[in-house]
Each structure stands twice: as structure tokens, then as C-alpha cells.
Write an enzyme that holds these catalytic residues in place. Sequence first.
Site, PDB file in Angstrom:
ATOM      1  N   LYS A  80     -28.507 -11.179 -34.862  1.00 10.20           N
ATOM      2  CA  LYS A  80     -28.494 -11.184 -33.388  1.00 10.20           C
ATOM      3  C   LYS A  80     -29.638 -10.325 -32.858  1.00 10.20           C
ATOM      4  O   LYS A  80     -29.952  -9.266 -33.435  1.00 10.20           O
ATOM      5  CB  LYS A  80     -27.136 -10.659 -32.898  1.00 10.20           C
ATOM      6  CG  LYS A  80     -26.900 -10.799 -31.401  1.00 10.20           C
ATOM      7  CD  LYS A  80     -25.480 -10.364 -31.026  1.00 10.20           C
ATOM      8  CE  LYS A  80     -25.209 -10.493 -29.532  1.00 10.20           C
ATOM      9  NZ  LYS A  80     -23.833 -10.095 -29.158  1.00 10.20           N
ATOM     10  N   SER A 155     -21.277 -13.396 -26.304  1.00  5.36           N
ATOM     11  CA  SER A 155     -22.721 -13.347 -26.213  1.00  5.36           C
ATOM     12  C   SER A 155     -23.438 -13.710 -27.509  1.00  5.36           C
ATOM     13  O   SER A 155     -24.606 -14.072 -27.466  1.00  5.36           O
ATOM     14  CB  SER A 155     -23.155 -11.964 -25.753  1.00  5.36           C
ATOM     15  OG  SER A 155     -22.839 -10.992 -26.735  1.00  5.36           O
ATOM     16  N   SER A 179     -17.492 -10.975 -28.063  1.00  7.84           N
ATOM     17  CA  SER A 179     -18.764 -11.672 -28.315  1.00  7.84           C
ATOM     18  C   SER A 179     -18.990 -12.185 -29.721  1.00  7.84           C
ATOM     19  O   SER A 179     -19.926 -12.953 -29.928  1.00  7.84           O
ATOM     20  CB  SER A 179     -19.935 -10.779 -27.931  1.00  7.84           C
ATOM     21  OG  SER A 179     -20.142 -10.881 -26.562  1.00  7.84           O
TER      22      SER A 179
HETATM   23  N1  GLN Z   1     -17.966 -12.003 -22.608  1.00  8.09           N
HETATM   24  C1  GLN Z   1     -17.780 -10.587 -22.543  1.00  8.09           C
HETATM   25  C2  GLN Z   1     -18.670  -9.998 -21.505  1.00  8.09           C
HETATM   26  O1  GLN Z   1     -19.353 -10.705 -20.871  1.00  8.09           O
HETATM   27  C3  GLN Z   1     -17.973  -9.982 -23.887  1.00  8.09           C
HETATM   28  C4  GLN Z   1     -19.335  -9.554 -24.191  1.00  8.09           C
HETATM   29  C5  GLN Z   1     -19.489  -8.915 -25.519  1.00  8.09           C
HETATM   30  O2  GLN Z   1     -18.522  -8.797 -26.300  1.00  8.09           O
HETATM   31  N2  GLN Z   1     -20.677  -8.399 -25.770  1.00  8.09           N
HETATM   32  O3  GLN Z   1     -18.692  -8.835 -21.300  1.00  8.09           O
END
Ligand code: GLN
Length: 475
Positions: A80, A155, A179
Site C-alpha cells: 500500500k 482505503s 480499510s
Molecule cells: N473507511 C474508513 C474511513 O474512511 C476506514 C479507513 C481506514 O481504515 N483507513 O475512515
Amino acid sequence: MADIDLSTLTIAQAHEHLIKGDFSVKELAQKYLDVISEKNGDINAYLEVYSDVMEQAEIAQKKIDSKDAGVLTGIPFGIKDNILIKGRIASASSKILENYTATYDSTAIVKLKKAGAIFLGRTNMDEFAMGGSTENSAFGVTKNPHDLERVPGGSSGGSAAAVAMNGALVTIGSDTGGSVRQPASFCGVVGLKPTYGSVSRHGLIAMGSSLDVIGPMGKSVADVETVFDAIKGEDIMDATSVSDEKYSNAEKTDRKIIGVPRHILDQEGIDDVVKKNLEDVITKYEQLGYEVKDIELPHIEYALAVYYIIMPAEASSNLSRFDGVKYGLHVEGNDLLEDYIKTRGEGFGTEVRRRILLGTYVLSAGYYDAYYNKANTVRTLIAQDFDKAFTDVDLILMPTTPTPAFKIGEKSDPLSMYFADIFTAPANLAGAPAISIPSGFADVDGNRLPLGIQLVAPKYREDLLFSAGKKFEQG
Ligand code: GLN
């Protein structure tokens, strides 16, 4: 070269073949590179494919040839874009870090390098890991390999899509509120959010520091376990990392009892197909010899609200370092303040700016008690709900996401996007480990979209996730 099917290849099998000489590290890496060149134009899982993959492969091959290979030697990874690899760009899919080259390796990468892993490239993500669809990437959305009109989740959407399209054997993502698990679920792969602190955050571009954890994604529970074993461990560079003793001292229960907080399904916005899938999974676990019973997590209904106060608070503070002076984008103004304003205004995307505003607001002197402090109090109650539940059950089972993958552009207002985290954010607030495992498909508009089921375990008990996860896969 032996005929290998990348769609089913596991780390253990690849390792066997490499050791026996059925194929070389270069041949294996080339297979993945071929898939990437064929599919990445459409899917955009990778923002960059490294030009030195063959050089990395040569080094790994030498280890194998000299009988110095571990199970990850020569295994191709996607990483990532928020995890630092020395000498390579880490942009967190943001314009503000577009040309930022890491000056050191994150601890997870140090460990993977030692193990002889190969890095194919860096995978797309929502900017600074803020989002659930990769639509917030400054470098284009990633498409779901199961349906190119749909998002892969986020994400870590690029990492999930890379595995799903056979563009990496395994990948690394980060999970702050879901995410790793949510994109794993949308793309039909396995994703692990480890116990908070079990994997060092050193060299992970910070989002919400009390929630962030690096986690692996792959096609099987065993692969994810192998990678977790390689990257975990106490680290002097991360004061919140936990010692091995925490693991060896964790209370060992193995009663094979699974708790289901059915009450969390009683709200709008949860697809029937998701509810039905949960019931099917419960039946399967019962057939596998588990006792399944209803449990209550009384404060979990506040988890999303709490998460969307604590996370932006921490993110707004973490992101204050991007000032255009030390690194990243610099936009010249008439004075220092204007430099900051222009750099941050141009460098950050809409969602990141929204969260900086929200976070700054909830931390402001006048509102700190009303929002941030209160959220922290409720966070403790949520964590206690989990602790209490785990006195009766070994594992908690719930869906990973309220719906299968949605269409690109479908969720235009931020609140509907935040709802995608309803089942994943609680484990981050509690610091507990959780895994998403493919659990079937939903037929939507003539497409088969993957569904995922989530297991949550007490802290330091990833072993329970792995054993129950493997049984589910085999059952
Ligand atoms: N979808 C969640 C957010 O927008 C989780 C993001 C994440 O785990 N980095 O914060």
C-alpha cells in the site's frame, strides 16, 4: 516452467515449488508482472510497478540456491502506498506527497526484506487512507476486478484488487476503521486487521494513531497468517507496539463458542443478502461443531459516531506536519502563512480537508469536552462491551460490510460512505483483531459480487481467527 494457476496459488505451494526448482523466483515474479501489464490499465490497482523486480528476484533466488530461504523468500507482494520503502515513492495517494521518496524502511518492510520478499509495486488507496472506495485517491479510482463499474472498497482498495486480479500473491494494507477488511470483503479475498500494536506503525503514514494497524491480504487464511507472523513484533520505534509476552500470557480459551450480536442488524441500510449470508455462515459454523449464541454489544450503536470524532481528531493533528516546508509539495505564497494555506489547499483533496476541519473543530478548546472527551469515554464503553462478551464467547461473528461492492460514484454524500464502516470500526476502537473471509456471492445486476464475513477475537488471539477461519474455508 510448471503450469501454475495464480488464482489458487498459496504461499506454501509457491515456496515448495521454488525450493524444488519447479520454477525460479524470476519466473514467478514475471507471471505476476504479466498479469499486471494485462489488467492494471483497466483496474488501476497499482500506482507504480517497480522497475527492479528482477533484481530483487535475483537476490531472493540466491538465498534459495544457498539453502537460506524462508517461507516468504521470493514471494511477490504489493505494498500500500502509505507504507515506507526506502528510496521509493510513498504518496499516500495524495498530491501533497506525489514526489515524496521515503528515506527509511518501515519496520514491516524491514522484516519482509529480511524474509526475502519481493515488492512488485505500490498499490492505490484513498488519500491518506480516508475513505471506503479508493475514489478519494488523487491518482484515479481502482476498479473492482469482479465488476469494473464497482469500487473495490477502501482505503486499501488497490491492495485488495491486486490480490483479486492475481496481480500479487499477497499484499499489505492498513486498517484504521476497516480499510483492510472492507476492501477484502468487496474483492473476495481474506484481510486481517491485527491487534492494535502487534505490528509496528513505524514507517506507516499516520492517520489515526490510536486506531491504525498494518495488516495483510491474500487468497487464504493461511497466507495472511504467514505474513502476519513475519511482520508482527515489538519495536523500539513504536512505543505502542506490544511485546511477545502479551501473546504468550493471553488467556487461552478454546471453547468453540461464537457470539453473534444480531441486534446490530436491526437498522436501515443493511442488505437482505448480507443478513441471509450471516445466517448461512452461522449454520455452517454450527455444522463445524461450534456453539453459536446471541450476544449483546450495548454501545456498539455509537461506534460509528465515536470513530468519526476520534479518527478525524487524530488525523487532523497527524496531518499538520504536511506544511510544504519539510517535505512534499510546496506552493509559494507571499509569506509563510500563505505558503501553508496554498500548499495544503492545493495538496489535500476534499475528503482530507473535510476531516482536518472536523478534527480541528472537535479538538478546539470550546468543544473538546463535548465531542472528543465524550467520544473517548464512549470508546471505553465499547471496548468494555467486547471484553465482557469475550468472557462468554471466544469469537464474535458479524458481517464485514452492510452491502456488497457499490457502484463507482454511487455514494456521493460522505455520510453514506461512512456507513460502510459500521461493522468494521468497532474492532479498531476496541483494539481487537478481526478478519474478513470470503463467505459467498450476491447476484446483483447479472454480476456475482463477493461477500465477506467478519470474525473478531480478544486482543492477542489472532490464533482463534486463523483456526476458525481455516475451518470455515475447508468446511
Ligand atoms: N473507511 C474508513 C474511513 O474512511 C476506514 C479507513 C481506514 O481504515 N483507513 O475512515
